[in-house]
Write a protein that holds these residues in place. Structure first.
Motif, PDB file in Angstrom:
ATOM      1  N   SER A   1      20.674  20.919  17.287  1.00  0.00           N
ATOM      2  CA  SER A   1      21.220  21.433  18.766  1.00  0.00           C
ATOM      3  C   SER A   1      19.958  22.327  19.439  1.00  0.00           C
ATOM      4  CB  SER A   1      22.291  22.609  18.501  1.00  0.00           C
ATOM      5  OG  SER A   1      22.031  23.456  17.551  1.00  0.00           O
ATOM      6  N   ARG A   2      18.765  22.210  18.461  1.00  0.00           N
ATOM      7  CA  ARG A   2      17.703  22.742  19.107  1.00  0.00           C
ATOM      8  C   ARG A   2      17.018  21.951  20.220  1.00  0.00           C
ATOM      9  NH1 ARG A   2      13.069  23.579  14.643  1.00  0.00           N
ATOM     10  NH2 ARG A   2      14.520  24.664  13.762  1.00  0.00           N
ATOM     11  N   ALA A   3      16.467  23.055  21.314  1.00  0.00           N
ATOM     12  CA  ALA A   3      16.132  22.340  22.533  1.00  0.00           C
ATOM     13  C   ALA A   3      14.760  21.609  22.377  1.00  0.00           C
ATOM     14  CB  ALA A   3      15.953  23.217  23.584  1.00  0.00           C
ATOM     15  N   VAL A   4      14.593  20.440  22.690  1.00  0.00           N
ATOM     16  CA  VAL A   4      13.214  19.538  22.507  1.00  0.00           C
ATOM     17  C   VAL A   4      12.208  20.203  23.410  1.00  0.00           C
ATOM     18  CG1 VAL A   4      11.947  17.369  22.214  1.00  0.00           C
ATOM     19  CG2 VAL A   4      14.673  17.674  21.694  1.00  0.00           C
ATOM     20  N   SER A   5      11.202  20.671  22.854  1.00  0.00           N
ATOM     21  CA  SER A   5      10.185  21.200  23.892  1.00  0.00           C
ATOM     22  C   SER A   5       9.278  19.993  24.596  1.00  0.00           C
ATOM     23  CB  SER A   5       9.387  22.195  22.985  1.00  0.00           C
ATOM     24  OG  SER A   5       8.735  21.827  21.754  1.00  0.00           O
ATOM     25  N   MET A   6       8.481  20.343  25.498  1.00  0.00           N
ATOM     26  CA  MET A   6       7.598  19.173  26.211  1.00  0.00           C
ATOM     27  C   MET A   6       6.583  18.678  24.967  1.00  0.00           C
ATOM     28  SD  MET A   6       8.139  18.566  29.461  1.00  0.00           S
ATOM     29  CE  MET A   6       6.476  18.325  30.208  1.00  0.00           C
ATOM     30  N   GLY A   7       6.656  17.289  25.133  1.00  0.00           N
ATOM     31  CA  GLY A   7       5.453  16.609  24.216  1.00  0.00           C
ATOM     32  C   GLY A   7       6.154  16.415  22.970  1.00  0.00           C
ATOM     33  N   GLU A   8       7.268  16.829  22.415  1.00  0.00           N
ATOM     34  CA  GLU A   8       7.812  16.713  21.194  1.00  0.00           C
ATOM     35  C   GLU A   8       8.431  15.242  21.073  1.00  0.00           C
ATOM     36  OE1 GLU A   8       8.502  20.055  17.986  1.00  0.00           O
ATOM     37  OE2 GLU A   8       9.461  20.148  19.994  1.00  0.00           O
ATOM     38  N   ASN A   9       8.669  14.656  20.105  1.00  0.00           N
ATOM     39  CA  ASN A   9       9.426  13.495  19.559  1.00  0.00           C
ATOM     40  C   ASN A   9      10.755  13.929  19.249  1.00  0.00           C
ATOM     41  OD1 ASN A   9      10.471  11.269  19.171  1.00  0.00           O
ATOM     42  ND2 ASN A   9       8.835  10.511  17.617  1.00  0.00           N
ATOM     43  N   PRO A  10      11.740  13.621  20.310  1.00  0.00           N
ATOM     44  CA  PRO A  10      13.014  14.030  19.938  1.00  0.00           C
ATOM     45  C   PRO A  10      13.669  13.175  18.828  1.00  0.00           C
ATOM     46  CG  PRO A  10      13.078  12.416  22.023  1.00  0.00           C
ATOM     47  CD  PRO A  10      11.568  12.802  21.632  1.00  0.00           C
ATOM     48  N   ASN A  11      12.938  12.159  18.299  1.00  0.00           N
ATOM     49  CA  ASN A  11      13.490  11.617  17.340  1.00  0.00           C
ATOM     50  C   ASN A  11      13.524  12.326  16.093  1.00  0.00           C
ATOM     51  OD1 ASN A  11      14.474   8.883  17.385  1.00  0.00           O
ATOM     52  ND2 ASN A  11      12.348   8.092  17.595  1.00  0.00           N
ATOM     53  N   LEU A  12      12.602  13.482  16.008  1.00  0.00           N
ATOM     54  CA  LEU A  12      12.642  14.206  14.932  1.00  0.00           C
ATOM     55  C   LEU A  12      13.830  15.202  14.787  1.00  0.00           C
ATOM     56  CD1 LEU A  12       9.134  15.507  15.247  1.00  0.00           C
ATOM     57  CD2 LEU A  12       9.762  13.898  13.560  1.00  0.00           C
ATOM     58  N   TYR A  13      14.790  15.044  15.835  1.00  0.00           N
ATOM     59  CA  TYR A  13      15.782  16.119  15.818  1.00  0.00           C
ATOM     60  C   TYR A  13      17.120  15.349  15.712  1.00  0.00           C
ATOM     61  CZ  TYR A  13      12.108  19.329  16.938  1.00  0.00           C
ATOM     62  OH  TYR A  13      11.122  20.032  16.720  1.00  0.00           O
ATOM     63  N   VAL A  14      17.062  13.981  15.652  1.00  0.00           N
ATOM     64  CA  VAL A  14      18.479  13.424  15.198  1.00  0.00           C
ATOM     65  C   VAL A  14      18.602  12.913  14.150  1.00  0.00           C
ATOM     66  CG1 VAL A  14      18.825  12.643  17.624  1.00  0.00           C
ATOM     67  CG2 VAL A  14      17.659  11.121  15.763  1.00  0.00           C
ATOM     68  N   ILE A  15      19.786  12.625  13.404  1.00  0.00           N
ATOM     69  CA  ILE A  15      19.858  12.402  12.086  1.00  0.00           C
ATOM     70  C   ILE A  15      19.660  10.841  11.887  1.00  0.00           C
ATOM     71  CG2 ILE A  15      21.637  11.919  10.358  1.00  0.00           C
ATOM     72  CD1 ILE A  15      23.231  13.899  11.318  1.00  0.00           C
TER      73      ILE A  15
ATOM     74  N   ASN B   1      28.766  -2.359   7.477  1.00  0.00           N
ATOM     75  CA  ASN B   1      28.771  -2.869   8.759  1.00  0.00           C
ATOM     76  C   ASN B   1      29.708  -2.445   9.926  1.00  0.00           C
ATOM     77  OD1 ASN B   1      26.746  -4.940   9.054  1.00  0.00           O
ATOM     78  ND2 ASN B   1      28.002  -6.260   7.626  1.00  0.00           N
ATOM     79  N   ILE B   2      29.953  -0.903   9.340  1.00  0.00           N
ATOM     80  CA  ILE B   2      30.955  -0.293  10.349  1.00  0.00           C
ATOM     81  C   ILE B   2      30.029   0.647  11.160  1.00  0.00           C
ATOM     82  CG2 ILE B   2      33.177   0.818  10.996  1.00  0.00           C
ATOM     83  CD1 ILE B   2      33.912  -1.596   9.626  1.00  0.00           C
ATOM     84  N   ARG B   3      29.979   0.854  12.471  1.00  0.00           N
ATOM     85  CA  ARG B   3      29.177   1.769  13.007  1.00  0.00           C
ATOM     86  C   ARG B   3      29.937   3.061  13.199  1.00  0.00           C
ATOM     87  NH1 ARG B   3      25.667  -1.224  17.306  1.00  0.00           N
ATOM     88  NH2 ARG B   3      24.606  -2.690  15.849  1.00  0.00           N
ATOM     89  N   SER B   4      29.292   4.119  13.061  1.00  0.00           N
ATOM     90  CA  SER B   4      29.893   5.301  13.539  1.00  0.00           C
ATOM     91  C   SER B   4      28.920   6.689  14.161  1.00  0.00           C
ATOM     92  CB  SER B   4      30.762   6.117  12.230  1.00  0.00           C
ATOM     93  OG  SER B   4      30.087   6.181  11.227  1.00  0.00           O
ATOM     94  N   ALA B   5      29.281   7.342  14.859  1.00  0.00           N
ATOM     95  CA  ALA B   5      28.607   8.244  15.402  1.00  0.00           C
ATOM     96  C   ALA B   5      28.484   9.768  14.627  1.00  0.00           C
ATOM     97  CB  ALA B   5      29.134   8.335  17.053  1.00  0.00           C
ATOM     98  N   PRO B   6      27.382  10.523  15.095  1.00  0.00           N
ATOM     99  CA  PRO B   6      27.664  11.856  14.535  1.00  0.00           C
ATOM    100  C   PRO B   6      28.899  12.482  15.192  1.00  0.00           C
ATOM    101  CG  PRO B   6      25.741  11.719  15.871  1.00  0.00           C
ATOM    102  CD  PRO B   6      26.155  10.101  15.907  1.00  0.00           C
ATOM    103  N   PRO B   7      29.093  13.504  14.678  1.00  0.00           N
ATOM    104  CA  PRO B   7      28.959  14.291  13.402  1.00  0.00           C
ATOM    105  C   PRO B   7      29.295  13.172  12.091  1.00  0.00           C
ATOM    106  CG  PRO B   7      30.764  15.573  13.953  1.00  0.00           C
ATOM    107  CD  PRO B   7      30.408  14.469  15.145  1.00  0.00           C
TER     108      PRO B   7
END
Lengths: 197, 108
Positions: free
Chosen positions: A72-86, A130-136
């Motif tokens: 839930s951390r806010a992504v600061s400028m220039g950072e890769n948001p990929n780092l903060y998702v599962i 082969n079944i997709r699910s979203a977080p959480p």
């Protein structure tokens, strides 16, 4: 014929036929008593055992529930948001740790993990069986609840590492965890049963 | 009386023996035996009972039934139904003959 009649009297044929009828009836009854019943029980036991090993039976018992959610951390400028998702790797680390701690059955969002289950990022979602699910993502594991919980909460362990990225990891122990059976199909196109070498 | 003696002997023999056989074979032989017994009663009413004829009928019926079972097993067909069908038909025919005879006796 005359001899038989002299010995047994008139109507010996009826006696003979009845001997055969009695013989057949008692042999049939004996067969049912001795052979069929224990055989069925043994076969059923083997089938249940195999189904248990193939993850085709629902299970319950004590264990842990791990709920993982995106950071839930806010992504600061220039950072890769990929780092903060599962990612699949994060889930794989948790699963690996649980398995190393002796988990007997694991499910992710209601999908039972079997020998051929994949855990894979599919866009923003996760694909299991082969079944997709979203977080959480809710990971249920049956095993010794203390060991499982401690294995995740080791200092420098999975929970610590994931917390660095702000990924929320909630670990709960429970005495009544239900894990559904695998309800997909099995494919063996290339694999053939071989002789053990 | 003879029937009871035979039945008990057969049951004891079957219990002591260690045979286990195909159900099909037993069914056919059982039907042949029932057919013979009822046929015997029928013949008794008409006063033309003969031990030799009864035994011969029983043996030939069951032998042919067994032949059908074996042929059926070879070709994986349920041929023994034919034997069961014919024997069952005969059993009911004999039964109705006996019944008519008894009714007649009763009414007279």
């Amino acid at each position: 014929m005359e001899k038989l009649r002299r010995i047994f009297g008139e109507g010996w044929s009826i006696t003979f036929v009845f001997v055969i009828v009695g013989f057949i009836l008692s042999v049939e009854f004996r067969q049912e008593d001795n052979l069929d019943e224990p055989d069925y029980a043994a076969t059923k036991k083997i089938i249940t055992d195999l189904k248990l090993k193939a993850c085709l039976l629902p299970l319950e018992g004590q264990g842990v529930i791990v709920i993982m959610d995106d950071s839930s951390r806010a992504v600061s400028m220039g950072e890769n948001p990929n780092l903060y998702v599962i990612h699949d790797e994060d889930i794989l680390r948790v699963i690996n740790e649980l398995r190393a701690a002796g988990a007997e059955a694991i499910s992710i969002n209601g999908q039972r993990l079997i020998a051929t289950s994949e855990i894979r990022c599919a866009g923003p979602t996760l694909s299991v069986n082969n079944i997709r699910s979203a977080p959480p993502y809710e990971i249920c594991a049956i095993g010794d609840k203390k060991t499982l919980e401690n294995s995740l909460k080791l200092r420098g362990g999975v929970e610590d590492t994931l917390n660095v990225w702000g990924i929320q990891l909630e670990i709960k122990t429970s005495d009544e965890i239900y894990i559904p059976p695998y309800d997909g199909s099995f494919h063996h196109v290339f694999a053939k049963v071989a002789v053990k070498k | 009386m003879k029937a009871l003696i035979g039945l008990t002997t057969g049951i004891i023999l079957g219990y002591l023996s260690n045979i286990s056989a195909d159900t099909k074979i037993f069914t056919v032989i059982l039907m042949a035996a029932l057919d013979s017994i009822l046929g015997g009663f029928c013949a008794k009413f008409e006063a033309k009972f003969s031990d030799a004829a009864l035994i011969a009928g029983f043996l030939f019926n069951s032998l042919f039934g067994l032949a059908l079972v074996f042929i059926g097993n070879i070709f994986e067909l349920e041929l023994y139904y034919i034997a069961l069908f014919v024997l069952g038909l005969r059993i009911f025919k004999n039964l109705s003959a006996i019944k008519e005879r008894l009714l007649k006796n009763y009414c007279d």
